[in-house]
Structure formats: structure tokens, C-alpha cells
Design a protein around this motif. Structure first.
Motif, PDB file in Angstrom:
ATOM      1  N   ALA A  85       0.683  -1.115   0.089  1.00 21.78           N
ATOM      2  CA  ALA A  85       0.092   0.092   0.131  1.00 21.78           C
ATOM      3  C   ALA A  85       0.835   1.330  -0.053  1.00 21.78           C
ATOM      4  CB  ALA A  85      -0.981  -0.087   1.214  1.00 21.78           C
ATOM      5  N   ALA A  86       1.892   1.229   0.679  1.00 23.31           N
ATOM      6  CA  ALA A  86       2.874   2.478   0.836  1.00 23.31           C
ATOM      7  C   ALA A  86       3.506   2.780  -0.374  1.00 23.31           C
ATOM      8  CB  ALA A  86       3.961   2.124   1.868  1.00 23.31           C
ATOM      9  N   ARG A  87       4.046   1.778  -1.236  1.00 25.74           N
ATOM     10  CA  ARG A  87       4.607   1.935  -2.538  1.00 25.74           C
ATOM     11  C   ARG A  87       3.427   2.297  -3.612  1.00 25.74           C
ATOM     12  NH1 ARG A  87       7.976   3.435  -6.233  1.00 25.74           N
ATOM     13  NH2 ARG A  87       8.233   1.934  -7.853  1.00 25.74           N
ATOM     14  N   LEU A  88       2.415   1.645  -3.588  1.00 26.15           N
ATOM     15  CA  LEU A  88       1.305   2.030  -4.605  1.00 26.15           C
ATOM     16  C   LEU A  88       0.977   3.340  -4.136  1.00 26.15           C
ATOM     17  CD1 LEU A  88      -0.530  -1.366  -4.867  1.00 26.15           C
ATOM     18  CD2 LEU A  88       0.770  -0.294  -6.631  1.00 26.15           C
ATOM     19  N   GLY A  89       0.871   3.709  -2.916  1.00 26.10           N
ATOM     20  CA  GLY A  89       0.317   5.102  -2.598  1.00 26.10           C
ATOM     21  C   GLY A  89       1.138   6.419  -3.183  1.00 26.10           C
ATOM     22  N   GLU A  90       2.508   6.102  -2.725  1.00 24.71           N
ATOM     23  CA  GLU A  90       3.586   6.893  -3.161  1.00 24.71           C
ATOM     24  C   GLU A  90       3.664   7.224  -4.708  1.00 24.71           C
ATOM     25  OE1 GLU A  90       8.394   7.687  -2.892  1.00 24.71           O
ATOM     26  OE2 GLU A  90       7.440   6.054  -1.731  1.00 24.71           O
ATOM     27  N   LEU A  91       3.285   5.918  -5.521  1.00 21.93           N
ATOM     28  CA  LEU A  91       3.177   6.188  -6.978  1.00 21.93           C
ATOM     29  C   LEU A  91       1.928   7.038  -7.537  1.00 21.93           C
ATOM     30  CD1 LEU A  91       4.352   2.659  -8.455  1.00 21.93           C
ATOM     31  CD2 LEU A  91       5.404   4.647  -8.589  1.00 21.93           C
ATOM     32  N   GLU A  92       0.800   6.731  -6.775  1.00 21.91           N
ATOM     33  CA  GLU A  92      -0.295   7.459  -7.324  1.00 21.91           C
ATOM     34  C   GLU A  92      -0.257   8.920  -7.014  1.00 21.91           C
ATOM     35  OE1 GLU A  92      -5.106   7.307  -6.622  1.00 21.91           O
ATOM     36  OE2 GLU A  92      -3.678   5.835  -5.690  1.00 21.91           O
ATOM     37  N   THR A  93       0.439   9.197  -5.716  1.00 24.36           N
ATOM     38  CA  THR A  93       0.573  10.772  -5.311  1.00 24.36           C
ATOM     39  C   THR A  93       1.498  11.323  -6.407  1.00 24.36           C
ATOM     40  OG1 THR A  93       0.190  10.298  -3.140  1.00 24.36           O
ATOM     41  CG2 THR A  93       1.468  12.086  -3.691  1.00 24.36           C
ATOM     42  N   THR A 103      -3.919   8.228  -0.385  1.00 24.44           N
ATOM     43  CA  THR A 103      -3.625   7.190  -1.381  1.00 24.44           C
ATOM     44  C   THR A 103      -3.157   6.179  -0.735  1.00 24.44           C
ATOM     45  OG1 THR A 103      -1.538   7.916  -1.932  1.00 24.44           O
ATOM     46  CG2 THR A 103      -3.204   8.657  -3.216  1.00 24.44           C
ATOM     47  N   SER A 104      -2.048   6.207   0.092  1.00 26.94           N
ATOM     48  CA  SER A 104      -1.650   5.038   0.845  1.00 26.94           C
ATOM     49  C   SER A 104      -2.736   4.438   1.779  1.00 26.94           C
ATOM     50  CB  SER A 104      -0.493   5.237   1.749  1.00 26.94           C
ATOM     51  OG  SER A 104      -0.898   6.250   2.613  1.00 26.94           O
ATOM     52  N   ALA A 105      -3.695   5.202   2.566  1.00 31.64           N
ATOM     53  CA  ALA A 105      -4.568   4.654   3.450  1.00 31.64           C
ATOM     54  C   ALA A 105      -5.806   4.075   2.691  1.00 31.64           C
ATOM     55  CB  ALA A 105      -5.087   5.681   4.120  1.00 31.64           C
ATOM     56  N   GLN A 106      -6.240   4.731   1.533  1.00 34.49           N
ATOM     57  CA  GLN A 106      -7.243   4.121   0.644  1.00 34.49           C
ATOM     58  C   GLN A 106      -6.722   2.943   0.010  1.00 34.49           C
ATOM     59  OE1 GLN A 106      -8.629   5.980  -3.341  1.00 34.49           O
ATOM     60  NE2 GLN A 106     -10.395   6.709  -1.788  1.00 34.49           N
ATOM     61  N   THR A 107      -5.438   2.737  -0.216  1.00 33.46           N
ATOM     62  CA  THR A 107      -4.859   1.399  -0.841  1.00 33.46           C
ATOM     63  C   THR A 107      -5.003   0.167  -0.133  1.00 33.46           C
ATOM     64  OG1 THR A 107      -3.674   2.668  -2.680  1.00 33.46           O
ATOM     65  CG2 THR A 107      -3.252   0.294  -2.242  1.00 33.46           C
ATOM     66  N   GLY A 108      -4.440   0.723   1.334  1.00 34.49           N
ATOM     67  CA  GLY A 108      -4.761  -0.350   2.366  1.00 34.49           C
ATOM     68  C   GLY A 108      -5.905  -0.979   2.606  1.00 34.49           C
ATOM     69  N   TYR A 109      -7.008   0.258   2.612  1.00 38.42           N
ATOM     70  CA  TYR A 109      -8.472  -0.223   2.863  1.00 38.42           C
ATOM     71  C   TYR A 109      -9.161  -0.878   1.489  1.00 38.42           C
ATOM     72  CZ  TYR A 109     -13.304   0.077   4.102  1.00 38.42           C
ATOM     73  OH  TYR A 109     -14.506  -0.289   4.547  1.00 38.42           O
ATOM     74  N   VAL A 110      -8.374  -0.908   0.294  1.00 31.64           N
ATOM     75  CA  VAL A 110      -8.888  -1.573  -0.793  1.00 31.64           C
ATOM     76  C   VAL A 110      -8.729  -3.026  -0.730  1.00 31.64           C
ATOM     77  CG1 VAL A 110      -8.095  -1.937  -2.999  1.00 31.64           C
ATOM     78  CG2 VAL A 110      -8.889   0.440  -2.503  1.00 31.64           C
ATOM     79  N   ALA A 111      -7.707  -3.427  -0.149  1.00 29.99           N
ATOM     80  CA  ALA A 111      -7.382  -4.856   0.370  1.00 29.99           C
ATOM     81  C   ALA A 111      -8.713  -5.363   0.942  1.00 29.99           C
ATOM     82  CB  ALA A 111      -6.260  -5.026   1.384  1.00 29.99           C
TER      83      ALA A 111
END
Length: 492
Positions: A85-93, A103-111
Motif C-alpha cells: 500500500a505504501a509503495r502504490l500510494g507513493e506512485l499514485e501521489t 492514497t496509501s490509506a485508501q490502498t490499504g483499505y482497498v485490500a
């Protein structure tokens, strides 16, 4: 440009460049500078991805996989999403300008969305029918609808992908996922997790590209059975026209101009926070942004004072910094559109209470803005802004508030702030929108259906019903008669 990170397409289990060699550069909205390049799909690449998706539906490895086993693959994907989530969030940001905290929190919740649909994978059941013919055993089964074209925009892309990919894979479909050509990096990186989770090659391909070479060939392709689209109404009209070529079952989530109604018995601090969340959260780049604030006239000024006080503490800055509240907009075109819309509103008599101009710094920054409107025809109350702009309009009666709330061609989100439970039930029932939040805003869950009315689209994502939308019902008749079929010219 040669030293920038480069992202390839993921087609039929292979990482590949586009067959015509087209490459685009993605700009970091916080700096306005190119930061990465990505391959673009051609019509031939689209054909290849769809051919793989069609082939795998007849491959025993995927076709005969039990529903429980499909669920286990989705559980594995969910774990990988959470771990990354942290890596994907950084890319999205970096690619879209959205806040890293979101982005990182939302990606984590998407799981949890993938876990939810993983749990539903072996709960899709048929029915034995109490048929009116005693010598017949009749039952229904639900089968995968087939090849799905899932099309997601650049904003909230991990969430919007999960609401499509989760139920499609749980149902046993194959998917060609098209990421927006604006900020596609996190989706192309996400494809690595699909590969790591162990889905057979061809079950999911991830591509991106422009309309002519990618989106149009995808949505009109004869082997597409289902289209799940999130984006703008104008693009959606093209998608619907294209679906006439293949009769694909289509769902649309198209954003809108969501109203937030604040009644005179509201908790003003809570209402102010709700309006800020609905307008300045995600820098206003949200399909459910509550950009039409309708406030009882007796509390309009006290509420504006609270909003001004809270907004003065908003920190605008680098979306990668944890203390930032509002980051840049994804594109410079968004900033220009907002400037033009605000200029029109001023000409209509609207008052800019604060903000109203781009921030004096590099990048696509717009200052948080509050527009006090004098008429429901004010431009900022009609145009989807997709930026940190709040518009407020006074009302005098409950009936007027409801009429104003419904005076829009859209109908995705809505909000009500009141301490009167009877009013909350009464008003929420009459608002024409697919979602209504009461004394809160922008809450989501994999358990709760998400979707709109009118020009906000049709179909629902998330919730139990979502997985059924990726299946079709087959009815099977078995004769239990001891005698052979009688008169062939008489319908049973």
C-alpha cells in the motif's frame, strides 16, 4: 527523459511495450515536470489482450477452478495490496498529485474490498425452481458473464479498480483493465501484484492508451461481454454508442454535483467539517464531492464563519508530506477550467469569500475557495469543478431545500446535516441520489453499494449485488418422465 522510470503494459502474462512503439510522459502535478514514461497500447495490443481473455475462459486452469479456489487467489491479492500500500500510494501521489496520506490509506483499505469479494466467490448460488410440471426438474445456475472491459479514471483508481476487478474475478470472468492515460503508473505497477498472486496468464491484462488506439477498440470489440466504466458523462456516451457494436452489458459511474443540505438544527462544527470533507478532501477531486452546499438562511453566516476559521488552518503543499491537507490538481487544464468557472460566477453576482485563485507556487495548485451564491443558476453550482471549490446557497424551507437538491441532471452522492431523525429519514427518502450520508460525508465500505441515478450513471459497485452483475443466469430443464417426449408440435 531517458533516465525516467518506465512502465510497460501487462498483456497475457507478459510485460511488453506497445506494438506501435508509442510512449507518453507523465508529469508530476506538484512540480509540472515529467517524472515517468509509460507504454501505450495500440488497437493490435487491445486485440491481443482480449484474445487472451477469451482464451482463458475455455482454459481448464481458470474455467474449472472452483469458486473457493478463486476466492483464495483474491485473498492472496488482498494481502499483496495491503503489503504494498505504501509503495502504490507513493506512485499514485507522484503521478496524480493526490495526498499520500489518502492514497496509501485508501490502498490499504482497498485490500478489504478484495477480501470481501473473495468471501463471496463461493456464495454465488443457483436455485431449484418449484416448477409447475411434475415430470421436470428445473434449476438455475450463475455463470461468468465472460470478458470484461474495466475502465478506470486517474482519481481513486485503486478503489475504483477493486470495485470492478474484485467481483469480476470472484465470478470467474476475465478482465482487460484500461488505466487512464493520465497518471496510469500505479495501475501498471498493480499488475505485478496480480501476477504475484498467481492468476493464470490472460485472466487479467492491464493496458493504457488514448481513446482512438485503445479505449474505442476496447469498448466496441465483439468479444467484450461486459463494460464497467467510471469517468465523465461525455465519454460515457461514446462508450454506450460503442457497446451497440457488441451488446455488452454496461455499467456507468459518472460523478456529479452532489448536494449537502445543512438545516438550522445542525451541529455547526460537524456541518462545517462535512462541507470541508466534501469539497476540500482529496483536493476536491472526487466523484462524490459535495459541491452544492445548501444552507438554511438563518445559519448561513455563522456556518461560513466556522468554515473560514477551519479553512485558515488548511495547509496547501507537497502531497508527499504528511502535514499537507490540499495538494495539486492532476492537470493544469483543471486549474484553468476552475478559473474560468469562477470568473463566470463573479459575473453572476457570486461572492468569493476566500481563495479564488491559483496558488503562487510551481505545479497545478488551486487555493481552497468558498463561493457564496445568490442564485441556483450560479455557474459553480452547475459545473463539476473537480477542484477545492465550495459553493453555498441559502434556502428557507425544507421543501425548497429538497427542490434545490434535486435540481440537477446528476444523482450520485448527497448529504444531510440535522439533529432531527424524522427529518433525516424524510428528506433522504426524497433526494434523488444513489448515496445519502447523514451527519457525515465520503464514507465507503465494500459492504455498501456505490452508484448513482440519472446522469451519474447506472449499476452498482460493491455490496452483494455487485458480483451478480458479473454473472448471467442459465436455466436447466431435466425431464424425469418415464415415457419419451410426446407430441413435438406442442409446447410443454
Amino acid at each position: 527523459m531517458g533516465n525516467l522510470p518506465h512502465f510497460q503494459l501487462f498483456i497475457d502474462g507478459d510485460w511488453t511495450e506497445g506494438s506501435d512503439g508509442q510512449v507518453m510522459t507523465s508529469e508530476n502535478p506538484a512540480t509540472g515536470q515529467g517524472w515517468a514514461t509509460f507504454a501505450c497500447a495500440s488497437a493490435g495490443d487491445v486485440d491481443r489482450a482480449i484474445a487472451a481473455a477469451r482464451r482463458v475462459l475455455d482454459d481448464p486452469e481458470w474455467r474449472d477452478m472452483t469458486q473457493t479456489a478463486r476466492g483464495k487467489l483474491l485473498y492472496r491479492l488482498a494481502d499483496l495490496v495491503a503489503e504494498n500500500a505504501a509503495r502504490l500510494g507513493e506512485l499514485e501521489t507522484t503521478d496524480s498529485g493526490k495526498l499520500l496520506a489518502e492514497t496509501s490509506a485508501q490502498t490499504g483499505y482497498v485490500a478489504d474490498y478484495y477480501r470481501y469479494f473473495a468471501g463471496l466467490a463461493d456464495k454465488v448460488e443457483g436455485t431449484v425452481l418449484p416448477i409447475d410440471k411434475p415430470d421436470m426438474h428445473v434449476f438455475t445456475t450463475r455463470e461468468p458473464i465472460g470478458v470484461v472491459a474495466a475502465i478506470v479514471p486517474w482519481n481513486a483508481q485503486m478503489f475504483l479498480t477493486a470495485t470492478k476487478l474484485g467481483p469480476a474475478l470472484a465470478a470467474g470472468c476475465s478482465v482487460v483493465l484500461k488505466a487512464s492515460e493520465i497518471a496510469p503508473a500505479p495501475m501498471l505497477e498493480f499488475a505485478r501484484l496480480i501476477e504475484q498472486a498467481g492468476f493464470p496468464p490472460g485472466v487479467v491484462s492491464v493496458i493504457t492508451g488514448d481513446a482512438e488506439n485503445c479505449a474505442i477498440p476496447l469498448t466496441r470489440h465483439p468479444d467484450i461481454d461486459r463494460i464497467a466504466f467510471t469517468g465523465g458523462p461525455e465519454t460515457a456516451r461514446h462508450v454506450v454508442r460503442n457497446s451497440a457494436e457488441n451488446f455488452a452489458v454496461t455499467s456507468l459511474e459518472l460523478g456529479g454535483k452532489s448536494p449537502i443540505l445543512v438545516f438550522d438544527d445542525s451541529d455547526l462544527d460537524g456541518a462545517a467539517n462535512g462541507l470541508i470533507a466534501g469539497n476540500f478532501g482529496a483536493s476536491g477531486q472526487s466523484c462524490v464531492a459535495g459541491t452544492r452546499g445548501l444552507v438554511h438562511r438563518t445559519i448561513l453566516e455563522p456556518l461560513i464563519e466556522r468554515i473560514e476559521q477551519k479553512a485558515s488552518a488548511i495547509r496547501l503543499g507537497d502531497p508527499l508530506h504528511s502535514g499537507t491537507h490540499v495538494g495539486p490538481l492532476c492537470t493544469a487544464a483543471q486549474v484553468r477550467k476552475i478559473e474560468a468557472t469562477l470568473a463566470t460566477a463573479r459575473g453572476q453576482g457570486a461572492v468569493i469569500r476566500f481563495g479564488g485563485a491559483p496558488a503562487d507556487r510551481p505545479g497545478n495548485y488551486m487555493t481552497p475557495t468558498l463561493v457564496q451564491c445568490t442564485s441556483p443558476e450560479t455557474e459553480t453550482l452547475k459545473v463539476e469543478m473537480f477542484g477545492p471549490v465550495m459553493s453555498l446557497l441559502a434556502f428557507d424551507t425544507e421543501e425548497e431545500a429538497i427542490a434545490l437538491a434535486n435540481s440537477t441532471p446528476y444523482g450520485l452522492g448527497s448529504g444531510i446535516f440535522t439533529q432531527n431523525l424524522a427529518r433525516a429519514h424524510r428528506v433522504s427518502k426524497r433526494i434523488r441520489a444513489g448515496i445519502c450520508w447523514v451527519n457525515t460525508y465520503r464514507a465507503i465500505s465494500p459492504i455498501a453499494p456505490f452508484g448513482g441515478f440519472n446522469q451519474s450513471g447506472y449499476g452498482r459497485e460493491a455490496g452483494v449485488e455487485a458480483i451478480l452483475d458479473y454473472t448471467r443466469t442459465k436455466t436447466t430443464w431435466i425431464s424425469t418422465a418415464q415415457e419419451p417426449m410426446a407430441n413435438p408440435f406442442v409446447m410443454r
